[in-house]
Design an enzyme around this catalytic site. Structure first.
Site, PDB file in Angstrom:
ATOM      1  N   ASP A  78       0.876  -1.172   0.000  1.00 22.34           N
ATOM      2  CA  ASP A  78       0.000   0.000   0.000  1.00 22.34           C
ATOM      3  C   ASP A  78       0.917   1.226   0.000  1.00 22.34           C
ATOM      4  OD1 ASP A  78      -1.633   2.187   0.648  1.00 22.34           O
ATOM      5  OD2 ASP A  78      -3.021   0.964   1.821  1.00 22.34           O
ATOM      6  N   LYS A 136      -6.191  10.342  -1.561  1.00 19.56           N
ATOM      7  CA  LYS A 136      -5.321  11.131  -0.707  1.00 19.56           C
ATOM      8  C   LYS A 136      -4.498  12.098  -1.556  1.00 19.56           C
ATOM      9  CE  LYS A 136      -7.072   8.652   2.573  1.00 19.56           C
ATOM     10  NZ  LYS A 136      -6.534   7.390   3.045  1.00 19.56           N
TER      11      LYS A 136
HETATM   12  C1  LIG Z   1      -7.178   6.206   3.192  1.00 21.97           C
HETATM   13  C2  LIG Z   1      -6.368   5.010   2.966  1.00 21.97           C
HETATM   14  C3  LIG Z   1      -6.887   3.915   2.286  1.00 21.97           C
HETATM   15  C4  LIG Z   1      -8.318   3.862   1.827  1.00 21.97           C
HETATM   16  O1  LIG Z   1      -8.661   4.843   0.898  1.00 21.97           O
HETATM   17  P1  LIG Z   1     -10.182   5.272   0.696  1.00 21.97           P
HETATM   18  O2  LIG Z   1     -10.207   5.954  -0.611  1.00 21.97           O
HETATM   19  O3  LIG Z   1     -10.554   6.120   1.861  1.00 21.97           O
HETATM   20  O4  LIG Z   1     -10.992   3.990   0.671  1.00 21.97           O
HETATM   21  C5  LIG Z   1      -6.060   2.836   2.070  1.00 21.97           C
HETATM   22  N1  LIG Z   1      -4.793   2.827   2.507  1.00 21.97           N
HETATM   23  C6  LIG Z   1      -4.256   3.865   3.157  1.00 21.97           C
HETATM   24  C7  LIG Z   1      -2.840   3.808   3.614  1.00 21.97           C
HETATM   25  C8  LIG Z   1      -5.024   4.991   3.422  1.00 21.97           C
HETATM   26  O5  LIG Z   1      -4.498   6.015   4.108  1.00 21.97           O
END
Ligand SMILES: *Cc1c(COP(=O)(O)O)cnc(C)c1O
Length: 384
Positions: A175, A200
């Site tokens: 991730d 993000k």
């Molecule tokens: C926010 C986040 C997600 C999920 O993203 P969404 O678009 O809110 O579903 C996944 N991994 C990390 C590290 C995040 O900060």
């Protein structure tokens, strides 16, 4: 062809210069693609035959994301969480085993614990800092190793090259929402899969949700494409256009927010109420050497821990600030300060330092205004 640096490439990606189109990819939304005749209908001539599989708008963003992460293929999903769960599901099978880092995004963990286990998939959460324990946890049935670096909320850095060496032939998924393809490109280090919550940094304006899976290797690409097709991930073309627009300014925002974050971290570290600032780019971070080696930039997202333990103090601190918003998500243009409770999100390695934890997402405001806002918070704590 001239070789472009990543910020220049992000500006120039997907810009047709044939005199027929605008500077950005067109926003083509809809379900139905018309076939010219019976034979092409029966042959389901690709690339475009139905809106669920995406339109040229979607393909353009996927191509740009491949450039960002140096990937062979990219797949858009409805949000960041669904990008994580798509990857996990693609490698899940009854009797199979998945290894997931203990510091992953908590909803990713929730999917493993509550959905995968119901399907007869075994998930082991591993210590993201202990590669010899990881090596011992690998089984003949292990299908995927999924990690996140830095870890959500607690910002430990995993030694990715070491993890990838331990994994051997088992695909590794990372991730990479924090690294965003700007600071870190996991595929270049040997990972098969990089996942991002485009929500993000890439979208960057807190106005839409989207995720993406970036991949290398024919087998991995085929596996994830099949699962994505079966589940039916679909993303609005209007949102795709927003994310593509965000990508144009990604590197500039990332650098600015990283710089602001470092200055806020330095201010926080000087406050007597702060027990520790947890920021991968600071020399006192336990895995700072990994950051120096593997990361080319710094995101504006980090954590700090206070000496106070009383939640009433945290409430006074937060409620006295006017600029820092109290809310989820990060990487947007606006600064956020979030109380976090990481002890609740661990099973392999307990996380038990004392004090209150906060996560800072530095936005694009002036750092002096943000520092003044933090002072307001500390003044309220000291008055109380
Ligand atoms: C926010 C986040 C997600 C999920 O993203 P969404 O678009 O809110 O579903 C996944 N991994 C990390 C590290 C995040 O900060």
């Amino acid at each position: 062809m001239v070789r472009l640096t990543p910020p220049t490439e992000a500006v120039h990606l997907g810009r047709p210069k044939d005199g027929t189109r605008l500077v950005n990819p067109a926003t083509e939304a809809g379900s139905t693609v018309l076939f010219p005749d019976y034979a092409s209908f029966r042959a389901r001539v690709r690339p475009f035959f139905y809106g669920r599989a995406g339109t040229p708008t979607h393909r353009a963003l996927e191509a740009s994301l491949c450039a960002l992460e140096n990937a062979e293929a990219a797949r858009l999903t409805s949000c960041g969480l669904s990008a994580c769960t798509l990857v996990l599901q693609a490698f899940a099978e009854r009797g199979g085993h998945l290894l997931v880092a203990d510091n992953v995004y908590d909803p990713t963990r929730y999917f493993c614990v509550h959905e995968l286990s119901r399907l007869g998939v075994e998930v082991t959460f591993f210590d993201p800092l202990d590669m010899s324990a990881l090596a011992r946890a690998i089984r003949p049935t292990t299908r995927l190793i999924f990690c996140e670096t830095p870890g959500s909320l607690t910002f430990e850095l995993t030694d990715l090259p070491a993890l990838i060496a331990v994994a051997g032939a088992i695909p590794v998924a990372v991730d990479n929402t924090w690294g965003a393809g700007v600071a870190l490109r996991p595929l270049d280090l040997g990972a098969a899969i990089s996942v991002q919550a485009l929500t993000k940094y890439v979208a960057g304006h807190s106005d839409c949700l989207m995720g993406a899976v970036m991949m290398r290797g024919a087998g991995v690409i085929r596996q994830i494409a099949q699962t994505a097709r079966s589940i039916g991930h679909s993303v609005s073309a209007a949102d795709v256009a927003l994310v593509h627009r965000g990508l144009r300014t990604l590197h500039t925002r990332y650098a600015q927010q990283g710089e602001t974050g470092l200055r806020l971290a330095a201010f926080l570290a000087a406050q007597p109420e702060v027990a520790a600032v947890i920021h991968p780019a600071r020399t006192d971070h336990p895995q700072h050497a990994i950051w120096l080696r593997d990361f080319g930039a710094v995101a504006g997202l980090f954590a700090f821990r206070t000496r106070w333990t009383d939640e009433a103090m945290s409430a006074r601190f937060i409620d006295a600030m006017e600029l820092f918003g109290l809310g989820y998500s990060w990487g947007g243009f606006e600064s956020l300060l979030l109380p976090t409770f990481p002890a609740d999100c661990r099973s392999a390695v307990p996380f038990t330092p004392s004090g209150a934890m906060f996560r800072v997402s530095a936005g694009l405001e002036s750092v002096d205004d943000l520092t003044d806002d933090l002072k307001r918070g500390f003044d309220a704590v000291r008055a109380g």
